[in-house]
Design a protein around this motif. Structure first.
Motif, short mmCIF file in Angstrom:
data_model
loop_
_atom_site.label_atom_id
_atom_site.label_comp_id
_atom_site.label_asym_id
_atom_site.label_seq_id
_atom_site.Cartn_x
_atom_site.Cartn_y
_atom_site.Cartn_z
N ALA A 480 -30.26 -26.37 -22.84
CA ALA A 480 -30.36 -26.19 -24.29
C ALA A 480 -31.79 -25.88 -24.70
N SER A 481 -32.55 -25.28 -23.81
CA SER A 481 -33.97 -25.02 -24.07
C SER A 481 -34.17 -23.79 -24.94
N GLY A 482 -35.40 -23.54 -25.28
CA GLY A 482 -35.74 -22.41 -26.12
C GLY A 482 -35.46 -21.07 -25.49
N SER A 483 -35.54 -20.98 -24.15
CA SER A 483 -35.26 -19.70 -23.50
C SER A 483 -33.82 -19.27 -23.69
N MET A 484 -32.92 -20.25 -23.86
CA MET A 484 -31.52 -19.92 -24.13
C MET A 484 -31.35 -19.52 -25.59
N ALA A 485 -32.00 -20.26 -26.49
CA ALA A 485 -31.83 -20.01 -27.91
C ALA A 485 -32.51 -18.73 -28.36
N ALA A 486 -33.65 -18.40 -27.74
CA ALA A 486 -34.41 -17.24 -28.18
C ALA A 486 -33.62 -15.95 -28.04
N ARG A 487 -32.76 -15.89 -27.08
CA ARG A 487 -31.98 -14.68 -26.85
C ARG A 487 -30.58 -14.78 -27.46
N GLN A 488 -30.38 -15.73 -28.33
CA GLN A 488 -29.11 -15.91 -29.03
C GLN A 488 -27.93 -16.06 -28.07
N ARG A 489 -28.20 -16.73 -26.94
CA ARG A 489 -27.12 -16.92 -25.96
C ARG A 489 -26.42 -18.27 -26.14
N MET A 490 -27.05 -19.17 -26.90
CA MET A 490 -26.50 -20.51 -26.94
C MET A 490 -25.11 -20.55 -27.58
N SER A 491 -24.84 -19.65 -28.53
CA SER A 491 -23.51 -19.64 -29.14
C SER A 491 -22.46 -19.26 -28.11
N ALA A 492 -22.77 -18.27 -27.27
CA ALA A 492 -21.83 -17.88 -26.21
C ALA A 492 -21.67 -19.00 -25.19
N VAL A 493 -22.76 -19.67 -24.85
CA VAL A 493 -22.69 -20.79 -23.90
C VAL A 493 -21.85 -21.92 -24.48
N SER A 494 -22.05 -22.22 -25.76
CA SER A 494 -21.28 -23.29 -26.40
C SER A 494 -19.80 -22.96 -26.40
N GLY A 495 -19.46 -21.69 -26.70
CA GLY A 495 -18.06 -21.28 -26.65
C GLY A 495 -17.49 -21.41 -25.26
N ALA A 496 -18.30 -21.09 -24.24
CA ALA A 496 -17.83 -21.21 -22.86
C ALA A 496 -17.59 -22.67 -22.48
N VAL A 497 -18.50 -23.56 -22.90
CA VAL A 497 -18.34 -24.98 -22.57
C VAL A 497 -17.11 -25.56 -23.26
N ILE A 498 -16.88 -25.19 -24.53
CA ILE A 498 -15.68 -25.65 -25.23
C ILE A 498 -14.43 -25.16 -24.50
N SER A 499 -14.48 -23.91 -24.02
CA SER A 499 -13.34 -23.37 -23.26
C SER A 499 -13.12 -24.16 -21.98
N LEU A 500 -14.20 -24.49 -21.28
CA LEU A 500 -14.09 -25.28 -20.06
C LEU A 500 -13.59 -26.70 -20.36
N LEU A 501 -14.01 -27.24 -21.49
CA LEU A 501 -13.54 -28.56 -21.88
C LEU A 501 -12.04 -28.54 -22.18
N ARG A 502 -11.58 -27.50 -22.85
CA ARG A 502 -10.15 -27.40 -23.12
C ARG A 502 -9.37 -27.32 -21.79
N ASP A 503 -9.92 -26.58 -20.83
CA ASP A 503 -9.30 -26.50 -19.51
C ASP A 503 -9.29 -27.87 -18.84
N ALA A 504 -10.39 -28.62 -18.97
CA ALA A 504 -10.46 -29.96 -18.39
C ALA A 504 -9.45 -30.89 -19.04
N TYR A 505 -9.25 -30.74 -20.35
CA TYR A 505 -8.26 -31.54 -21.08
C TYR A 505 -6.86 -31.29 -20.51
N GLN A 506 -6.53 -30.03 -20.29
CA GLN A 506 -5.21 -29.68 -19.79
C GLN A 506 -5.01 -30.14 -18.35
N ARG A 507 -6.09 -30.23 -17.60
CA ARG A 507 -5.97 -30.62 -16.18
C ARG A 507 -6.22 -32.10 -15.97
N ARG A 508 -6.35 -32.87 -17.06
CA ARG A 508 -6.45 -34.33 -17.04
C ARG A 508 -7.73 -34.83 -16.38
N ASP A 509 -8.81 -34.06 -16.52
CA ASP A 509 -10.07 -34.43 -15.90
C ASP A 509 -10.82 -35.47 -16.71
#
Length: 656
Positions: A480-509
């Motif tokens: 979550a450092s500045g190098s991620m935020a400076a290039r406006q990538r954090m929104s895409a990363v956050s969406g990816a993590v939420i997607s992975l979390l939804r997958d973890a929810y479905q797989r009972r992790d």
């Protein structure tokens, strides 16, 4: 066994008590799911209910508690007329570790092997017939077992087809499940199968809490005496249940109230027709409970409050519940439809109650589509806020090899359920019948076999080695450092993590979240079964500052070492999301060297890992790839997480 805590002595929990009583009146409602934090008397109330249920007349010797006054197909039938046996309704508890055999029954192996006959050994569904089936921590029960018991609750019968046994028996019971949401949620399609749901919380009112303590201490000091003091009130409730059951078939559900129910369910945009039917059944039961002969608006509103909170949940990370304003608007809409002119009655339609006990809509449980959700960093000063990013269906990330963890849907594992891969004399789950018979058959002549049964020795026994799927500990380590935020990538990363979390929810992790930014790493969420808690923490993610990558990896190693002691059978999967830049100075003076050294320590611990390279643009430094190499991990680009863009399975670490 000492006296149970009296139902009438429970302080508060009005909605819970009403939901249980309505199901006692009309089991066709479909049971109750009780959600609440620990220490809120969920189990106490459920166990107290069983004492209020009327005693049963059962056929003597029948293992399925058949009613002598009702002709029904029974594996122990046909029954001869005789003096009925009278006994209390049973409370049957299904433990979290129960197997499919224990739930639905199985082949009676002792009779099969010694007498050479196929005989059925009933399970807990049979024991619960005409009583209460109580499942504590139902959210921790394996999904396929939840499906089995919900199917039986809906149909009123259990069907067993296995090991050469084909049996169907009555299984009508009041189903009650309790759960602590902090330990993980049920999937939405399983939530929908419960008739009613109630959320319970400890009272914040001092007078109420004082009375709870007073009554509990009095009960513990003298259980029998305390129960005797509340016996009259419990007897009145028991008599009221009997009266409501007798009144139920004659309760009229006017067409105006049917239209009101349909309009309210439509206003809440619930999936399928199960919600409408459950609300109607509950409204009829509520009218019978209050002694009325016809359903009114108040009955519908009470039913809606109990039947719809969990059905309006559209996404795994949505909180169940009804907002008062939304309920008020829906009831107003329902009132408009209820005031419409009465249509001509349908001669083929339902009569009076119109909803036979145990009837079901016949529809399969529906899986609500997950709408696009997003997350954005929040903060002030140097911290940045990011535009939301849509979530997506992720490809499967697996831990290699074969584990022995908790049941789930991610990695291969030896399990108590699943397909049989071989027989063994050493380890396994349950008897491998073919293997046992094959081992014993060559020796029957030597052993002097003369009858239809086999002559067995202990050395003949073979166990079934099964392979299924396990859940894992998925530890997210997020840059979550500045190098991620400076290039406006954090929104895409956050969406990816939420997607992975939804997958973890479905797989009972089980999941955990570590973030690193500024000068250090932070355990944003210790490993937990509550995936929605992880999503909530990520929505509050702050970004900015330098990149202490080494610190993030070392923090992950410490968390995993602790979890290995707590839960040694659950294998971890580390998911590192970073662009690979390391800018915070470590102990060695070279941030990147420190990061690679920390990655090597995780690899030495045999931690399966996946590195998600979040670097973007035409000019790429490939630093995340170096980290992945040190971790002995697969390295994926952010866009490669999507299952729609990339086919196949990712083996998260070196082959075992």
């Amino acid at each position: 066994m000492g006296a149970r805590f009296p139902f009438s002595a429970v302080v508060g929990h009005d909605d819970l008590r009403l939901a249980l009583l309505l199901n006692a009146v009309h089991p066709g409602i479909g049971g109750v799911l009780v959600r609440g934090e620990k220490g809120t008397a969920k189990s106490t109330v459920v166990r107290a209910l069983a004492a209020l249920l009327p005693e049963l007349d059962v056929v003597p010797g029948c293992r399925f508690a058949c009613d002598p006054a009702v002709e029904i197909e029974c594996p122990d039938g046909p029954h001869n007329a005789g003096v009925p046996e009278r006994r209390p309704a049973r409370l049957v508890e299904l433990p979290v570790g129960a197997t499919e055999d224990r739930l639905i029954g199985s082949l009676d192996l002792e009779r099969a092997l010694t007498e050479g006959v196929r005989a059925y050994q009933p399970g807990l569904l049979a024991a619960a017939h005409r009583g209460v089936l109580y499942v504590d921590e139902v959210n921790l029960l394996h999904d396929h077992l939840v499906d089995l018991l919900l199917d039986a609750a809906a149909m009123g019968r259990a069907h067993v087809e296995r090991e050469g046994v084909s049996v169907s028996h009555a299984a009508s019971f009041l189903l009650v499940g309790t759960m602590n949401p902090e330990e993980g949620e049920l999937r939405p399609q399983l939530l929908d199968r419960f008739g009613l749901t109630v959320s319970v919380k400890a009272a914040r009112d001092v007078a109420t809490r004082t009375e709870v303590i007073r009554r509990r201490l009095a009960y513990e000091a003298d259980p029998a005496g305390f129960a005797a003091r509340w016996a009259e009130q419990d007897a009145e409730l028991a008599a009221r249940i009997v009266a409501a059951r007798d009144r139920l078939p004659g309760v009229v559900l006017p067409d105006a109230e049917l239209r009101r129910i349909a309009a309210v369910c439509a206003a809440f945009e619930v999936d399928g027709m199960r919600a409408d039917l459950v609300v109607a059944r509950t409204a009829v039961a509520h009218a019978a409970w209050r002694g009325a002969d016809e359903v009114e608006e108040a009955d519908v509103e009470a039913a809606v409050r109990l039947a719809l909170p969990h059905r309006k949940r559209r996404d795994p990370f949505d909180e169940p519940g009804l907002e008062e304003q939304q309920l008020e608007d829906a009831m107003k809409q329902g009132a408009e439809h209820a005031a419409e002119p009465e249509p001509e009655p349908d001669p083929d339609g339902p009569d009076g109650g119109g909803l036979p006990e145990g009837a079901d809509d016949g529809l399969p449980p529906e899986s609500p589509e997950s709408p696009e959700r997003s997350t954005a960093g929040q903060g002030t000063g140097s911290e940045r806020t990011h535009a939301p990013a849509p979530s997506f269906r992720t490809r499967l990330l697996q831990v290699p090899g074969v584990g022995e963890g908790a049941p789930g849907k991610r990695s291969r594992a030896r399990a108590r359920t699943g397909r049989v891969v071989r027989s063994s004399t050493v380890d396994g789950s349950g008897l491998h019948l073919v293997g046992t018979l094959g081992a014993a058959a060559p020796h029957q002549s030597v052993r002097g076999r003369s009858g239809p049964g086999l002559v067995l020795r202990g050395t003949d026994l073979r166990l079934s080695v099964r392979e299924g799927k396990e859940s894992n500990l998925v530890l997210f380590v997020v840059d979550a450092s500045g190098s991620m935020a400076a290039r406006q990538r954090m929104s895409a990363v956050s969406g990816a993590v939420i997607s992975l979390l939804r997958d973890a929810y479905q797989r009972r992790d089980k999941v955990g979240v570590i973030t690193f930014r500024g000068g250090s790493a932070e355990t944003a969420l210790p490993p937990t079964n509550s995936v929605d808690a992880a999503a909530a923490r990520l929505r509050q993610l702050r970004t900015g500052g330098r990149t202490p990558l080494a610190d993030g990896l070392l923090r992950a190693r410490k968390v995993l070492q602790t979890e290995r002691v707590r839960d040694p059978r659950r294998r971890p999967l580390l998911v590192l999301l970073t662009d690979g830049r390391a800018t915070a100075t470590g102990t060695g003076g070279d941030p990147m060297r420190d990061a690679l050294r920390a990655a090597g320590l995780l690899a030495a611990d045999d931690v399966a890992a996946v590195v998600v390279d979040c670097e973007s643009g035409h000019l790429r430094l490939g630093l995340a790839g170096r980290v992945a190499e040190a971790l002995d991990a697969v390295c994926l680009r952010l866009e490669e997480l999507s299952a729609d863009q990339v086919a196949g399975v990712v083996r998260a670490a070196r082959a075992a």
